[in-house]
Design a protein around this motif. Structure first.
Motif, PDB file in Angstrom:
ATOM      1  N   GLY A  57      96.125  12.398  30.395  1.00  0.00           N
ATOM      2  CA  GLY A  57      95.015  11.454  30.706  1.00  0.00           C
ATOM      3  C   GLY A  57      95.446  10.663  31.837  1.00  0.00           C
ATOM      4  O   GLY A  57      96.713  10.621  32.152  1.00  0.00           O
ATOM      5  N   SER A  58      94.479   9.772  32.400  1.00  0.00           N
ATOM      6  CA  SER A  58      94.854   9.253  33.710  1.00  0.00           C
ATOM      7  C   SER A  58      95.852   7.967  33.258  1.00  0.00           C
ATOM      8  O   SER A  58      96.668   7.781  33.896  1.00  0.00           O
ATOM      9  CB  SER A  58      93.619   8.268  34.097  1.00  0.00           C
ATOM     10  OG  SER A  58      92.598   9.020  33.978  1.00  0.00           O
ATOM     11  N   GLN A  59      95.777   7.627  31.991  1.00  0.00           N
ATOM     12  CA  GLN A  59      96.601   6.355  31.473  1.00  0.00           C
ATOM     13  C   GLN A  59      98.232   6.976  31.578  1.00  0.00           C
ATOM     14  O   GLN A  59      98.856   6.090  32.092  1.00  0.00           O
ATOM     15  CB  GLN A  59      96.602   6.366  29.919  1.00  0.00           C
ATOM     16  CG  GLN A  59      96.491   4.978  29.534  1.00  0.00           C
ATOM     17  CD  GLN A  59      95.775   3.935  30.288  1.00  0.00           C
ATOM     18  OE1 GLN A  59      94.683   4.061  30.781  1.00  0.00           O
ATOM     19  NE2 GLN A  59      96.282   2.478  30.267  1.00  0.00           N
ATOM     20  N   TYR A  83      89.248  -1.791  36.139  1.00  0.00           N
ATOM     21  CA  TYR A  83      89.540  -1.069  34.852  1.00  0.00           C
ATOM     22  C   TYR A  83      90.701  -1.588  34.197  1.00  0.00           C
ATOM     23  O   TYR A  83      91.877  -1.444  34.661  1.00  0.00           O
ATOM     24  CB  TYR A  83      89.747   0.414  35.097  1.00  0.00           C
ATOM     25  CG  TYR A  83      89.868   1.431  34.253  1.00  0.00           C
ATOM     26  CD1 TYR A  83      89.219   1.299  32.958  1.00  0.00           C
ATOM     27  CD2 TYR A  83      90.886   2.386  34.323  1.00  0.00           C
ATOM     28  CE1 TYR A  83      89.298   2.148  31.784  1.00  0.00           C
ATOM     29  CE2 TYR A  83      91.244   3.102  33.237  1.00  0.00           C
ATOM     30  CZ  TYR A  83      90.495   2.946  32.055  1.00  0.00           C
ATOM     31  OH  TYR A  83      90.768   3.917  31.035  1.00  0.00           O
ATOM     32  N   TYR A 123      95.630   0.249  43.640  1.00  0.00           N
ATOM     33  CA  TYR A 123      95.059   1.021  42.494  1.00  0.00           C
ATOM     34  C   TYR A 123      93.294   1.080  42.988  1.00  0.00           C
ATOM     35  O   TYR A 123      92.761  -0.253  42.912  1.00  0.00           O
ATOM     36  CB  TYR A 123      95.185   0.493  41.117  1.00  0.00           C
ATOM     37  CG  TYR A 123      94.044   1.304  40.241  1.00  0.00           C
ATOM     38  CD1 TYR A 123      94.446   2.685  39.581  1.00  0.00           C
ATOM     39  CD2 TYR A 123      92.804   0.485  39.597  1.00  0.00           C
ATOM     40  CE1 TYR A 123      93.590   3.133  38.775  1.00  0.00           C
ATOM     41  CE2 TYR A 123      91.972   1.103  38.792  1.00  0.00           C
ATOM     42  CZ  TYR A 123      92.288   2.464  38.390  1.00  0.00           C
ATOM     43  OH  TYR A 123      91.187   3.185  37.479  1.00  0.00           O
ATOM     44  N   THR A 125      89.293   3.006  42.771  1.00  0.00           N
ATOM     45  CA  THR A 125      88.465   3.900  42.254  1.00  0.00           C
ATOM     46  C   THR A 125      87.018   4.022  43.288  1.00  0.00           C
ATOM     47  O   THR A 125      86.139   3.514  43.094  1.00  0.00           O
ATOM     48  CB  THR A 125      87.742   3.359  40.940  1.00  0.00           C
ATOM     49  OG1 THR A 125      87.184   2.180  40.992  1.00  0.00           O
ATOM     50  CG2 THR A 125      88.923   3.600  39.819  1.00  0.00           C
ATOM     51  N   TYR A 130      84.939   1.265  39.374  1.00  0.00           N
ATOM     52  CA  TYR A 130      84.686   0.783  37.811  1.00  0.00           C
ATOM     53  C   TYR A 130      85.072  -0.562  37.790  1.00  0.00           C
ATOM     54  O   TYR A 130      86.096  -0.932  38.202  1.00  0.00           O
ATOM     55  CB  TYR A 130      85.773   1.567  36.945  1.00  0.00           C
ATOM     56  CG  TYR A 130      85.445   1.257  35.482  1.00  0.00           C
ATOM     57  CD1 TYR A 130      84.442   2.065  34.842  1.00  0.00           C
ATOM     58  CD2 TYR A 130      85.813   0.208  34.635  1.00  0.00           C
ATOM     59  CE1 TYR A 130      84.022   1.439  33.389  1.00  0.00           C
ATOM     60  CE2 TYR A 130      85.487  -0.345  33.709  1.00  0.00           C
ATOM     61  CZ  TYR A 130      84.648   0.450  32.931  1.00  0.00           C
ATOM     62  OH  TYR A 130      84.219   0.009  31.759  1.00  0.00           O
ATOM     63  N   ASP A 158      91.979   6.782  41.553  1.00  0.00           N
ATOM     64  CA  ASP A 158      91.613   7.216  40.311  1.00  0.00           C
ATOM     65  C   ASP A 158      90.106   7.779  40.485  1.00  0.00           C
ATOM     66  O   ASP A 158      89.236   6.762  40.731  1.00  0.00           O
ATOM     67  CB  ASP A 158      91.728   6.020  39.440  1.00  0.00           C
ATOM     68  CG  ASP A 158      91.222   6.538  37.945  1.00  0.00           C
ATOM     69  OD1 ASP A 158      90.649   7.640  37.655  1.00  0.00           O
ATOM     70  OD2 ASP A 158      91.199   5.505  37.058  1.00  0.00           O
ATOM     71  N   TYR A 160      87.907   9.280  38.540  1.00  0.00           N
ATOM     72  CA  TYR A 160      87.759   9.651  36.910  1.00  0.00           C
ATOM     73  C   TYR A 160      86.295  10.233  36.684  1.00  0.00           C
ATOM     74  O   TYR A 160      86.161  10.808  35.596  1.00  0.00           O
ATOM     75  CB  TYR A 160      87.803   8.208  36.135  1.00  0.00           C
ATOM     76  CG  TYR A 160      86.984   7.214  36.436  1.00  0.00           C
ATOM     77  CD1 TYR A 160      86.889   6.722  37.605  1.00  0.00           C
ATOM     78  CD2 TYR A 160      85.709   6.871  35.617  1.00  0.00           C
ATOM     79  CE1 TYR A 160      86.087   5.412  38.140  1.00  0.00           C
ATOM     80  CE2 TYR A 160      85.002   6.088  35.913  1.00  0.00           C
ATOM     81  CZ  TYR A 160      84.890   5.341  37.167  1.00  0.00           C
ATOM     82  OH  TYR A 160      83.937   4.583  37.513  1.00  0.00           O
ATOM     83  N   THR A 188      91.107  13.078  35.655  1.00  0.00           N
ATOM     84  CA  THR A 188      90.921  13.554  34.024  1.00  0.00           C
ATOM     85  C   THR A 188      90.090  14.434  33.732  1.00  0.00           C
ATOM     86  O   THR A 188      88.824  14.439  34.178  1.00  0.00           O
ATOM     87  CB  THR A 188      90.759  12.046  33.427  1.00  0.00           C
ATOM     88  OG1 THR A 188      90.824  12.164  31.958  1.00  0.00           O
ATOM     89  CG2 THR A 188      89.574  11.358  34.030  1.00  0.00           C
ATOM     90  N   SER A 190      88.602  13.671  30.859  1.00  0.00           N
ATOM     91  CA  SER A 190      87.993  12.714  29.569  1.00  0.00           C
ATOM     92  C   SER A 190      86.488  12.715  29.884  1.00  0.00           C
ATOM     93  O   SER A 190      85.635  12.593  28.917  1.00  0.00           O
ATOM     94  CB  SER A 190      88.639  11.322  29.742  1.00  0.00           C
ATOM     95  OG  SER A 190      89.868  11.712  29.330  1.00  0.00           O
ATOM     96  N   LYS A 191      85.934  12.636  31.353  1.00  0.00           N
ATOM     97  CA  LYS A 191      84.547  12.438  31.267  1.00  0.00           C
ATOM     98  C   LYS A 191      83.871  13.807  31.443  1.00  0.00           C
ATOM     99  O   LYS A 191      82.719  13.937  30.997  1.00  0.00           O
ATOM    100  CB  LYS A 191      84.537  11.546  32.896  1.00  0.00           C
ATOM    101  CG  LYS A 191      85.286  10.370  32.779  1.00  0.00           C
ATOM    102  CD  LYS A 191      84.266   9.217  31.999  1.00  0.00           C
ATOM    103  CE  LYS A 191      85.198   7.864  31.934  1.00  0.00           C
ATOM    104  NZ  LYS A 191      84.343   7.007  31.307  1.00  0.00           N
ATOM    105  N   ARG A 198      92.808  14.609  25.970  1.00  0.00           N
ATOM    106  CA  ARG A 198      93.890  14.036  26.408  1.00  0.00           C
ATOM    107  C   ARG A 198      94.630  15.053  27.559  1.00  0.00           C
ATOM    108  O   ARG A 198      95.646  15.343  27.787  1.00  0.00           O
ATOM    109  CB  ARG A 198      94.993  13.670  25.547  1.00  0.00           C
ATOM    110  CG  ARG A 198      94.592  12.649  24.416  1.00  0.00           C
ATOM    111  CD  ARG A 198      93.857  11.501  24.949  1.00  0.00           C
ATOM    112  NE  ARG A 198      94.370  10.578  26.050  1.00  0.00           N
ATOM    113  CZ  ARG A 198      93.698   9.900  26.768  1.00  0.00           C
ATOM    114  NH1 ARG A 198      92.487  10.049  26.872  1.00  0.00           N
ATOM    115  NH2 ARG A 198      94.272   9.248  27.592  1.00  0.00           N
TER     116      ARG A 198
END
Ligand SMILES: Cc1ncc(COP(=O)(O)O)c(C=O)c1O
Length: 343
Positions: A57-59, A83, A123, A125, A130, A158, A160, A188, A190-191, A198
């Motif tokens: 994941g992006s994290q 974010y 950082y 987006t 976001y 990012d 995302y 990611t 995730s979306k 993950r």
């Protein structure tokens, strides 16, 4: 889920020995190739599979990027509002966060330069900020890349949720505009699939690949192989493209239902952000206490995010960030009706 479970069963029933071993710290090669090819065509990212690192994941992407790119205490611009997950990952890796305001054109690059010209990175987006949902303009993108190139700073993009734009074609990535290899591109699943998977990826400038791989190896050796192999097949056999096309229609309808319900039940809120992604901001009149509202809403079973929680410094606006990806149109209408007496 049917296609997904068939592919999971295929890999679990006939596991290849190579998938049971420690793997490449950059990830499973066929999966990285599928991701690189998808990013080139769908997102205008300039990359080869060698530059793609698979992460949880992006994290994790942010944590590894921060460790490679920034000395402890290095100033890094972050979007304000922005974010929280990214801020937490960067701060935990030792970066000093410098909030830079976002306006209708995206991150205000000149405000960043005025505040901390020597920042080591940023950082952003750019496709769908976001939480505010604005798209960074071409002029701002070029100004950001120019600043990064002149100062030797790194841009962490990012991307995302950029697959979901409902009134226009997806906007190409910032990375695709970068001529100086200053952008580290993060994405990611995730979306577009589901967050518990993950699985995400980082596209690393070619001359940084070895350093990213070394940090990754020290951190958790390599990403788990099973779902990388499943997802590589899911993409190459066409399921992913079909899933995206279906989801675009579904989420566009859900967004429309939410916007209409807000206009009907809560005319005092202003919906901000482009018709994209899986969330929008319902901005509240000046002086509204969004944190208290979010707590009251939680008491009635409604999970919302106060906009003021997305600010590192004092909040400039109050509102609620509302996600609509995982709820039906009926549930959306009902939720807005329940929210109405609380606002
Ligand atoms: C801006 C932003 N980036 C990334 C993510 C996804 O993070 P992860 O890939 O770690 O699940 C989210 C999820 O809400 C997000 O809002």
């Amino acid at each position: 889920m049917q296609a997904w479970s068939t592919l999971v069963a295929r890999h679990v029933r006939n596991p290849r020995a190579s998938l049971l071993h420690y793997g490449d710290p950059m990830g499973h090669r066929p999966f990285r190739e599928a991701v690189a090819s998808y990013l080139r065509t769908a997102r205008g990212v300039r990359c080869e599979a060698d530059q793609v690192m698979v992460v949880s994941g992006s994290q994790q992407a942010l944590e590894i990027a921060a460790r490679v790119l920034f000395e402890p205490g290095a100033p890094v611009w972050v979007e304000e509002p922005g974010y929280v997950g990214a801020r937490d990952a960067l701060a935990m890796a030792g970066a000093r966060l410098v909030p830079v305001p976002v306006d209708a054109s995206g991150l205000d690059v000149s405000a960043g330069i005025a505040r901390e010209p020597e920042a080591r990175g940023v950082y952003v987006t750019p496709s769908h900020q976001y939480p505010l949902g604005v798209t960074m303009t071409a002029a701002r993108r070029l100004a950001l890349l120019d600043w990064a190139q002149r100062g030797g700073a790194w841009v962490i993009e990012d991307d995302y949720d950029s697959e979901y734009r409902y009134e226009s074609l997806p906007i190409a990535s910032l990375q695709g505009l970068d001529r100086d290899a200053r952008v580290v591109y993060v994405g990611t699943f995730s979306k577009v699939l589901f967050p518990a998977l993950r699985l995400g990826y980082v596209v690393v400038p070619a001359d940084l690949v070895a350093r990213f791989a070394a940090v990754r190896e020290a951190m958790d050796v390599c990403p788990p192989s099973l779902f990388q192999a499943v997802l590589a097949d899911f993409i190459s056999e066409g399921h992913f493209g079909r899933h995206l096309r279906r989801m675009r229609i579904l989420y566009a309808d859900r967004r429309k239902a939410l916007v209409e319900a807000l206009a009907r039940e809560l005319p005092q809120v202003e919906v901000i952000g482009d018709a994209a992604g899986m969330h929008l901001v319902a901005a509240l009149p000046p002086g509204a206490r969004d944190r208290e509202l979010a707590v009251r809403a939680a008491g009635r079973g409604l999970w919302t995010m106060p906009l003021s929680a997305c600010y590192l410094g004092p909040a400039r606006r109050a509102g609620l960030v509302l996600g609509y990806g995982g709820v039906t149109e009926r549930e959306i209408r009902e939720a807005v009706r329940r929210l109405k007496p609380l606002v």
